[in-house]
Design an enzyme around this catalytic site. Structure first.
Site: not given
Length: 458
Positions: A237, A311
């Site tokens: 990020k 996820r």
């Protein structure tokens, strides 16, 4: 019961009137005198969250006005605790909205995150409105505060081990069991994706497994994303996107808050809570874009982006939750920026195939002023997760419907449960409102607690 609430209806208490912006003149007309004159002098217009202290003729406090604006925010009583001098207060006149919301909003106004600075203060007290259960409101407020505290705590003090300790404290307070599978033991126990996501951190990944309630009660399993910090992994990020990543365990915080409420209320369920607790870090042994991971369910998963790690850990936990064929699985996760793009930070989407469950959630959300919004598990998009080398890719290769495709990925890991719902929450208040300071927020917890009470309460 919180000490900010009193049930004594006979004691002296200062009245607090709630007025919408278009009702100020009507209030002044019906309350002629010095207090009404002061309203005009002050320029009070009933703005949302504005508090006006009304003097009496001797310099004391005659009453209080709380502005409701257009009346769309039911929790504006959160503005009162910080604005009022110490003393006892009562809500006077016609109440706008549910009395329980007014009491809960007042409680929210007393929240402060004081782990690193600040100190406890004495708050004014509110006489509970007629028909409001102060014990219940206090339990909900305490659970909300716990979730906020967990999310607000920086990752240095709320890593996977600290999150496990928090879960163990909740379990211990209610007589639940809490087991933790740690580090390489995850591989032996067949949780390969939880291990893969967390193995690059200096703090070992783990799966927290809490159980409570009689063995033959209806089975309800809560699964919470416990990514205690997310660098994005090798798909790193930018620094600006890491600033709030201490909140990436917001799903875990919310399921712990919900579990605490369920156990405190003694709901007739066999409760299970599964929290995969990891840090998504960068090191030589980090999982890579293009890798193919085995999953607990046996599905092979191609990694399209290491910044979509939540996820993956949820998928292994969901496969375990599903193995018991429970009556209901609820997962909560700070999963996608796409959900915020679609609905903003205050309105979490949820996904379920069960029409009856969706209607129950919507009803409970409205009843508790805890907004959520149903989004579609749109099957035609399932093909966007196709992989040329594995059973599935965990992300699509395009910019569209990111929250939907994430939900569709998770749905593949639940087959046996009678009902399943996925919440893609934000877990953060980016803009301060009365009783809701900037920082961690429990989203969907009150709505889900209301649903579970309706189903499984005494």
């Amino acid at each position: 019961m919180l000490d900010i609430f009193i049930s004594n209806k006979d004691g002296a208490a200062t009245p607090v009137w709630q007025v919408r912006s278009g009702e100020v003149q009507d209030w002044c007309t019906s309350h002629a005198g010095a207090a009404a004159a002061w309203v005009g002098t002050s320029g009070f217009k009933g703005e949302a969250g504005k508090v006006l202290l009304l003097p009496d003729g001797s310099g004391g406090l005659a009453g209080v006005l709380l502005g409701l604006g257009d009346g769309s925010d039911p929790l504006l009583t959160g503005a009162l605790p910080a604005a009022l001098p110490q003393g006892d207060y009562r809500l006077a006149g016609a109440l706008h909205g549910a009395p329980a919301d007014a009491a809960f909003g007042f409680a929210l106004g007393t929240y402060r995150f004081t782990r690193y600075s600040g100190s406890k203060r004495d708050w004014p007290r509110l006489i509970l409105p007629e028909g409001v259960n102060g014990e219940e409101i206090s339990r909900i407020a305490a659970a909300t505060f716990m979730a906020r505290d967990l999310i607000n705590t920086p990752a240095a003090d709320m890593g996977p081990a600290d999150l496990a300790a928090a879960a163990e404290a909740v379990a211990g307070a209610h007589g639940a069991t809490c087991d933790v599978i740690l580090g390489d033991a995850l591989l032996d126990a067949d949780y390969p994706m939880i291990h893969a996501v967390g193995r690059a951190s200096t703090v070992a990944p783990r799966l927290i497994d809490m159980r409570w309630g009689r063995a033959d009660a209806p089975r309800v399993t809560l699964v919470g994303k416990g990514v205690c910090f997310d660098t994005g992994g090798l798909d790193l990020k930018p620094s600006s996107a890491m600033l709030l990543m201490k909140k990436d365990m917001g799903g875990a915080a919310c399921v712990l808050a919900l579990a605490q409420l369920v156990m405190a209320a003694g709901l007739d369920v066999r409760l299970r809570v599964l929290i995969p607790a990891v840090e998504n870090s960068v090191a030589g042994n980090a999982f890579r874009p293009g890798d193919v991971l085995q999953s607990r369910k046996g599905i092979t998963v191609e990694i399209g982006n290491t910044d979509a790690e939540g996820r993956l850990v949820l998928a292994d936990a969901l496969a375990e939750a599903d193995s018991e064929a429970p009556d209901l699985i609820i997962d909560m996760a700070t999963l996608t920026g796409a959900a915020r793009t679609a609905l903003g930070p205050d309105l979490p989407p949820f996904y379920t195939d069960e029409e009856g469950l969706a209607a129950e959630i919507a009803s409970s959300a409205a009843a508790t002023s805890d907004p959520v919004w149903r989004m579609p598990l749109w099957r035609p998009y399932d093909g966007w997760l196709d992989s040329k080398i594995a059973d599935v890719n965990h992300v699509s290769d395009g910019p569209f419907a990111g929250s939907v495709t994430a939900a569709l990925f998770l749905r593949r890991f639940v087959e046996r449960a009678a009902a399943y719902v996925h919440f893609d929450i934000y877990g953060w208040a980016p803009k301060a409102k009365p009783g809701r300071p900037v920082g961690g927020e429990a989203q969907g917890v009150r709505a889900l607690y209301d649903l579970l009470k309706r189903r499984y309460g005494a």
